[in-house]
Design a protein around this motif. Structure first.
Motif, PDB file in Angstrom:
ATOM      1  N   SER A 389       0.812  -1.329   0.108  1.00  0.00           N
ATOM      2  CA  SER A 389      -0.041   0.101   0.021  1.00  0.00           C
ATOM      3  C   SER A 389       0.813   1.340   0.042  1.00  0.00           C
ATOM      4  O   SER A 389       0.407   2.373   0.363  1.00  0.00           O
ATOM      5  CB  SER A 389      -0.869   0.026   1.300  1.00  0.00           C
ATOM      6  N   LEU A 390       2.006   1.357  -0.630  1.00  0.00           N
ATOM      7  CA  LEU A 390       3.026   2.492  -0.697  1.00  0.00           C
ATOM      8  C   LEU A 390       2.465   3.170  -2.095  1.00  0.00           C
ATOM      9  O   LEU A 390       3.247   3.148  -3.185  1.00  0.00           O
ATOM     10  CB  LEU A 390       4.389   1.733  -0.811  1.00  0.00           C
ATOM     11  N   HIS A 391       1.432   3.806  -1.879  1.00  0.00           N
ATOM     12  CA  HIS A 391       1.040   4.321  -3.324  1.00  0.00           C
ATOM     13  C   HIS A 391       1.807   5.317  -3.641  1.00  0.00           C
ATOM     14  O   HIS A 391       1.876   5.443  -5.209  1.00  0.00           O
ATOM     15  CB  HIS A 391      -0.609   4.934  -2.941  1.00  0.00           C
ATOM     16  N   GLY A 392       2.376   6.121  -3.059  1.00  0.00           N
ATOM     17  CA  GLY A 392       3.218   7.338  -3.587  1.00  0.00           C
ATOM     18  C   GLY A 392       4.312   6.466  -4.416  1.00  0.00           C
ATOM     19  O   GLY A 392       4.654   6.983  -5.681  1.00  0.00           O
ATOM     20  N   ALA A 393       4.955   5.735  -3.848  1.00  0.00           N
ATOM     21  CA  ALA A 393       6.053   5.114  -4.639  1.00  0.00           C
ATOM     22  C   ALA A 393       5.801   4.394  -5.754  1.00  0.00           C
ATOM     23  O   ALA A 393       6.221   4.303  -6.928  1.00  0.00           O
ATOM     24  CB  ALA A 393       6.682   4.133  -3.806  1.00  0.00           C
ATOM     25  N   ALA A 394       4.560   3.528  -5.633  1.00  0.00           N
ATOM     26  CA  ALA A 394       4.120   2.790  -6.827  1.00  0.00           C
ATOM     27  C   ALA A 394       3.621   3.695  -7.813  1.00  0.00           C
ATOM     28  O   ALA A 394       3.727   3.241  -9.163  1.00  0.00           O
ATOM     29  CB  ALA A 394       2.603   2.085  -6.171  1.00  0.00           C
ATOM     30  N   VAL A 395       3.157   4.974  -7.881  1.00  0.00           N
ATOM     31  CA  VAL A 395       2.783   5.941  -8.805  1.00  0.00           C
ATOM     32  C   VAL A 395       4.260   6.291  -9.592  1.00  0.00           C
ATOM     33  O   VAL A 395       4.305   5.950 -11.109  1.00  0.00           O
ATOM     34  CB  VAL A 395       2.534   7.113  -8.265  1.00  0.00           C
ATOM     35  N   SER A 396       5.223   6.447  -8.861  1.00  0.00           N
ATOM     36  CA  SER A 396       6.590   6.936  -9.711  1.00  0.00           C
ATOM     37  C   SER A 396       6.750   5.588 -10.581  1.00  0.00           C
ATOM     38  O   SER A 396       7.418   5.713 -11.390  1.00  0.00           O
ATOM     39  CB  SER A 396       7.388   7.407  -8.476  1.00  0.00           C
ATOM     40  N   THR A 397       7.046   4.529  -9.754  1.00  0.00           N
ATOM     41  CA  THR A 397       7.074   3.272 -10.506  1.00  0.00           C
ATOM     42  C   THR A 397       6.698   2.843 -11.798  1.00  0.00           C
ATOM     43  O   THR A 397       7.224   2.479 -12.683  1.00  0.00           O
ATOM     44  CB  THR A 397       7.440   1.905  -9.426  1.00  0.00           C
ATOM     45  N   ALA A 398       5.373   2.997 -11.464  1.00  0.00           N
ATOM     46  CA  ALA A 398       4.241   2.774 -12.817  1.00  0.00           C
ATOM     47  C   ALA A 398       4.620   3.653 -13.972  1.00  0.00           C
ATOM     48  O   ALA A 398       4.668   3.201 -15.190  1.00  0.00           O
ATOM     49  CB  ALA A 398       2.862   2.686 -12.364  1.00  0.00           C
ATOM     50  N   LEU A 399       5.000   4.938 -13.707  1.00  0.00           N
ATOM     51  CA  LEU A 399       5.320   5.794 -14.623  1.00  0.00           C
ATOM     52  C   LEU A 399       6.571   5.659 -15.265  1.00  0.00           C
ATOM     53  O   LEU A 399       6.532   5.529 -16.444  1.00  0.00           O
ATOM     54  CB  LEU A 399       5.231   7.247 -14.185  1.00  0.00           C
ATOM     55  N   ARG A 400       7.583   4.883 -14.682  1.00  0.00           N
ATOM     56  CA  ARG A 400       8.924   4.724 -15.063  1.00  0.00           C
ATOM     57  C   ARG A 400       8.977   3.480 -15.875  1.00  0.00           C
ATOM     58  O   ARG A 400       9.397   3.550 -16.933  1.00  0.00           O
ATOM     59  CB  ARG A 400       9.700   4.629 -13.889  1.00  0.00           C
ATOM     60  N   LEU A 401       8.051   2.623 -15.583  1.00  0.00           N
ATOM     61  CA  LEU A 401       7.751   1.506 -16.279  1.00  0.00           C
ATOM     62  C   LEU A 401       7.122   1.663 -17.441  1.00  0.00           C
ATOM     63  O   LEU A 401       7.580   1.207 -18.707  1.00  0.00           O
ATOM     64  CB  LEU A 401       6.751   0.394 -15.305  1.00  0.00           C
ATOM     65  N   GLY A 402       6.127   2.554 -17.571  1.00  0.00           N
ATOM     66  CA  GLY A 402       5.378   3.074 -18.782  1.00  0.00           C
ATOM     67  C   GLY A 402       6.499   3.630 -19.779  1.00  0.00           C
ATOM     68  O   GLY A 402       6.514   3.264 -21.102  1.00  0.00           O
TER      69      GLY A 402
END
Length: 429
Positions: A389-402
């Motif tokens: 549930s580390l949503h802030g970090a998950a957002v950044s990672t998802a954008l980098r993955l994209g």
């Protein structure tokens, strides 16, 4: 008077010894409240004293009832607390083995003298040793032992036990439980300004990472009010360090830096070198986010080296991962990879650091031209962060993955990664 008793000395024998130390006869101690014969039976153990008689004898001997009942030397509670305070400074300054030995000795004495509040403090200090050695499960276990005695503890100590326990749960990937436990403690009617400030400090980082910026900001503003009434400089310093994250997130970078400088000053003033070094780590993180990477490298290197000298493994891991990201930004992916590898065995103990480091390894692979490895590692990091549930970090990672997927021409997968990031961004605890 020299104390000659032991914690296992029978009550009757203790009364006899204390009477003899004063040169009194049984009649002189017993009368006028009781007769000599009854006191003789108490001293031999054939008759237990009533509570009223115990209070009478304690008063005659110049002791408190509990000092007489448990064989406590006068002033022993204050001496043991002072010993724990000194041991805590030892721990903060890297003398871990010395501190651990002192904490264990005080815990044993406090238990023998039935000083529950002192034993609670000693057990908390033992948990701090585990925390410093990055033994998260061991720290949580010690904190749970301390909590069993917390009813006798002062409000600041009860709050600090909750603070650290919630930190253990957060590092284990259970941010929701961490936040709920702190909020439950904040509802207590027994809080004083120090205790409330301690608990608000514990809330800020988990809320930030779970996407709860509004709630974290409210906690920070409440804490600012409490700093005027709090009496413990270490609690005020800890709050400033945590609140700096909120100011940074809402664009008040200058205040964030001021808070970190003040936190470092306060920790240094009380000899808390470990926490002062963690402030330098936090300042390095801030400087990196502001694009001041050369300054960030200097600050993070100093923080890592200080934390290593103190033996604070959790801090070493976090500062090293942050330093690796700085070196990647400075165009040194190979050095960044070496830095992450040097602390990789420590990272499994902290789900937040593990997710961050896994994502960083993905970015390093991207910089080295290995897009397949970058994709795999960024997916793995996103999964770790989402589960925790580390949503802030998950957002950044998802954008980098994209971005990495788009670089490979895998546009449908890139869109899905961006969508995943948007879903995480919309989650607010």
């Amino acid at each position: 008077m020299t104390y000659r008793g032991t914690m296992t000395e029978p009550l009757g024998a203790r009364i006899r010894r204390l009477r003899a130390d004063r040169g009194w006869t049984q009649r002189e101690l017993a009368e006028p409240g009781y007769d000599r014969g009854f006191l003789a039976k108490v001293e031999t153990g054939s008759r237990p004293p009533s509570e009223e008689m115990l209070a009478y004898l304690a008063d005659r001997l110049g002791l408190t009832v509990d000092e007489l009942r448990f064989g406590r030397p006068p002033g022993i509670a204050d001496e043991l607390r002072a010993s724990l305070d000194e041991g805590y400074r030892d721990l903060e300054q890297g003398r871990v083995a010395l501190a651990e030995e002192r904490f264990a000795d005080v815990a044993k004495q406090a238990a023998g003298y039935h000083l529950d509040d002192v034993e609670c403090y000693a057990r908390f200090c033992q948990a701090e040793v585990k925390w410093q050695l990055f033994d998260v499960s061991g720290a949580q276990e010690e904190l749970e032992h301390a909590a069993e005695l917390a009813e006798a503890a002062p409000p600041w100590l009860r709050a600090m036990i909750v603070h650290r326990w919630s930190g253990c749960r957060y590092l284990s990937g259970d941010a929701g439980t961490a936040i709920a436990r702190v909020e439950e403690a904040l509802a207590s009617p027994d809080l004083d300004p120090d205790a409330e400030l301690c608990l608000l400090s514990a809330l800020i980082h988990p809320l930030m990472e779970m996407g709860g910026l509004h709630r974290a900001r409210r906690a920070a503003l409440d804490g600012v009010r409490l700093t005027r009434a709090a009496t413990r400089p270490d609690f005020v310093a800890r709050f400033h360090r945590q609140a700096s994250q909120v100011w940074q997130a809402i664009g008040r970078a200058e205040q964030a830096e001021q808070d970190l400088t003040e936190a470092c000053r306060l920790f240094t003033s009380v000899g808390f070198d470990r926490d002062a070094a963690r402030c330098r780590w936090a300042r390095g993180y801030l400087l990196r986010r502001l694009g001041r990477v050369a300054e960030a490298r200097e600050e993070l290197t100093a923080a890592r080296d200080q934390l290593a000298a103190i033996g604070a493994e959790e801090g070493v891991a976090g500062a090293t991962v942050e330093l690796a990201e700085v070196r990647l930004r400075q165009g040194e992916p190979d050095e960044a990879a070496e830095l992450v590898s040097s602390v990789w065995p420590l990272l499994a103990r902290d789900v937040e650091a593990l997710g961050e480091a896994t994502g960083l390894r993905g970015l390093i692979a991207q910089a080295q031209g290995d897009l397949a490895a970058a994709t795999r590692l960024l997916r793995e990091a996103a999964d770790i962060q989402t589960r925790a549930s580390l949503h802030g970090a998950a957002v950044s990672t998802a954008l980098r993955l994209g971005d990495v997927l788009r670089e490979q021409g895998r546009l449908d997968e890139a869109v899905e990664a961006y969508r995943r990031g948007l879903d995480s961004a919309s989650t607010d605890t």
